[in-house]
Design a protein around this motif. Structure first.
Motif, mmCIF file in Angstrom:
data_model
loop_
_atom_site.group_PDB
_atom_site.id
_atom_site.type_symbol
_atom_site.label_atom_id
_atom_site.label_comp_id
_atom_site.label_asym_id
_atom_site.label_seq_id
_atom_site.Cartn_x
_atom_site.Cartn_y
_atom_site.Cartn_z
ATOM 1 N N LYS A 31 0.676 -1.220 -0.018
ATOM 2 C CA LYS A 31 -0.005 -0.128 0.129
ATOM 3 C C LYS A 31 0.935 1.359 -0.046
ATOM 4 O O LYS A 31 1.916 1.320 0.684
ATOM 5 N N THR A 32 0.528 2.410 -0.678
ATOM 6 C CA THR A 32 1.241 3.407 -0.901
ATOM 7 C C THR A 32 0.820 4.372 0.431
ATOM 8 O O THR A 32 -0.431 4.574 0.729
ATOM 9 N N HIS A 33 1.588 5.068 1.060
ATOM 10 C CA HIS A 33 1.515 5.853 2.212
ATOM 11 C C HIS A 33 1.167 7.290 1.543
ATOM 12 O O HIS A 33 1.972 8.058 1.011
ATOM 13 N N LYS A 34 -0.341 7.690 1.847
ATOM 14 C CA LYS A 34 -0.981 8.522 1.005
ATOM 15 C C LYS A 34 -0.498 9.925 1.434
ATOM 16 O O LYS A 34 -0.403 10.785 0.644
ATOM 17 N N ALA A 35 -0.279 10.148 2.818
ATOM 18 C CA ALA A 35 0.572 11.440 3.136
ATOM 19 C C ALA A 35 1.777 11.600 2.426
ATOM 20 O O ALA A 35 2.052 12.840 1.953
ATOM 21 N N SER A 36 2.603 10.510 2.370
ATOM 22 C CA SER A 36 3.858 10.812 1.660
ATOM 23 C C SER A 36 3.782 10.964 0.095
ATOM 24 O O SER A 36 4.646 11.704 -0.591
ATOM 25 N N ALA A 37 2.796 10.443 -0.373
ATOM 26 C CA ALA A 37 2.428 10.525 -1.753
ATOM 27 C C ALA A 37 1.868 11.883 -2.357
ATOM 28 O O ALA A 37 1.923 12.496 -3.268
ATOM 29 N N LYS A 38 1.407 12.864 -1.292
ATOM 30 C CA LYS A 38 1.153 14.067 -1.471
ATOM 31 C C LYS A 38 2.369 15.114 -1.158
ATOM 32 O O LYS A 38 2.442 16.330 -1.694
ATOM 33 N N ARG A 39 3.534 14.522 -0.813
ATOM 34 C CA ARG A 39 4.396 15.581 -0.194
ATOM 35 C C ARG A 39 5.847 15.292 -1.313
ATOM 36 O O ARG A 39 6.757 16.096 -1.377
ATOM 37 N N ARG B 190 7.315 14.232 -5.264
ATOM 38 C CA ARG B 190 7.109 14.119 -6.611
ATOM 39 C C ARG B 190 8.255 13.591 -7.474
ATOM 40 O O ARG B 190 9.352 13.500 -6.591
ATOM 41 N N LEU C 267 6.582 4.608 -0.601
ATOM 42 C CA LEU C 267 5.922 4.898 -1.912
ATOM 43 C C LEU C 267 6.400 3.650 -2.718
ATOM 44 O O LEU C 267 7.352 3.783 -3.611
#
Length: 140
Positions: A73-81, A83, A130
């Motif tokens: 699973k992708t850590h969604k908070a990290s995916a927003k931070r 690129r 990620l």
């Protein structure tokens, strides 16, 4: 329930069980002879000698698909931070640009607005959060 269904089938005379020009009205209750529920019928027809505990039970031939493993699973908070650039580098925003900006000069605020590359020592942490990030690990 299975026992009562198999006893109900045994109670029918053999003439009613298989008439040549007639469909079986109890086809929903009929089990194949090699199924678990149909096994007592086959045993009763063969005789009591087949009830030995050494006789193997019929096994189903269900094919189980081999799993590919755990889906990470992708850590969604990290995916927003974080690129990824076109060359495969991981970039992040600088800290210190959210509040208390009046005490910071314009040069500092402009520098904090830019994105910077994540340090190479932190790549393993970001990649753990990620797992499906398309990263060029050789990008400098």
């Amino acid at each position: 329930m299975a026992m009562s269904l198999s006893l109900a089938r045994l109670a029918l005379p053999p003439v009613l069980q298989a008439l040549p020009g007639r469909r079986q009205a109890h086809s929903a209750l009929a089990f194949p002879a090699n199924s678990f529920f149909g096994a007592p019928l086959a045993v009763a027809a063969a005789g009591a000698a087949a009830l030995s505990p050494a006789a193997p039970l019929p096994r189903s031939l269900a094919v189980v698909a081999a799993g590919k493993g755990y889906k990470m699973k992708t850590h969604k908070a990290s995916a927003k931070r974080f690129r990824v650039t076109g060359t495969g580098k991981i970039v992040r925003r600088c800290a210190g640009k959210q509040h208390l900006l009046s005490k910071k000069n314009a040069k500092r605020r402009k520098r904090l607005s830019k994105t910077v590359q994540v340090n190479k020592s932190d790549y393993s942490n970001v990649m753990g959060a990620l797992p499906y990030l398309k990263v060029n690990k050789k990008a400098g």
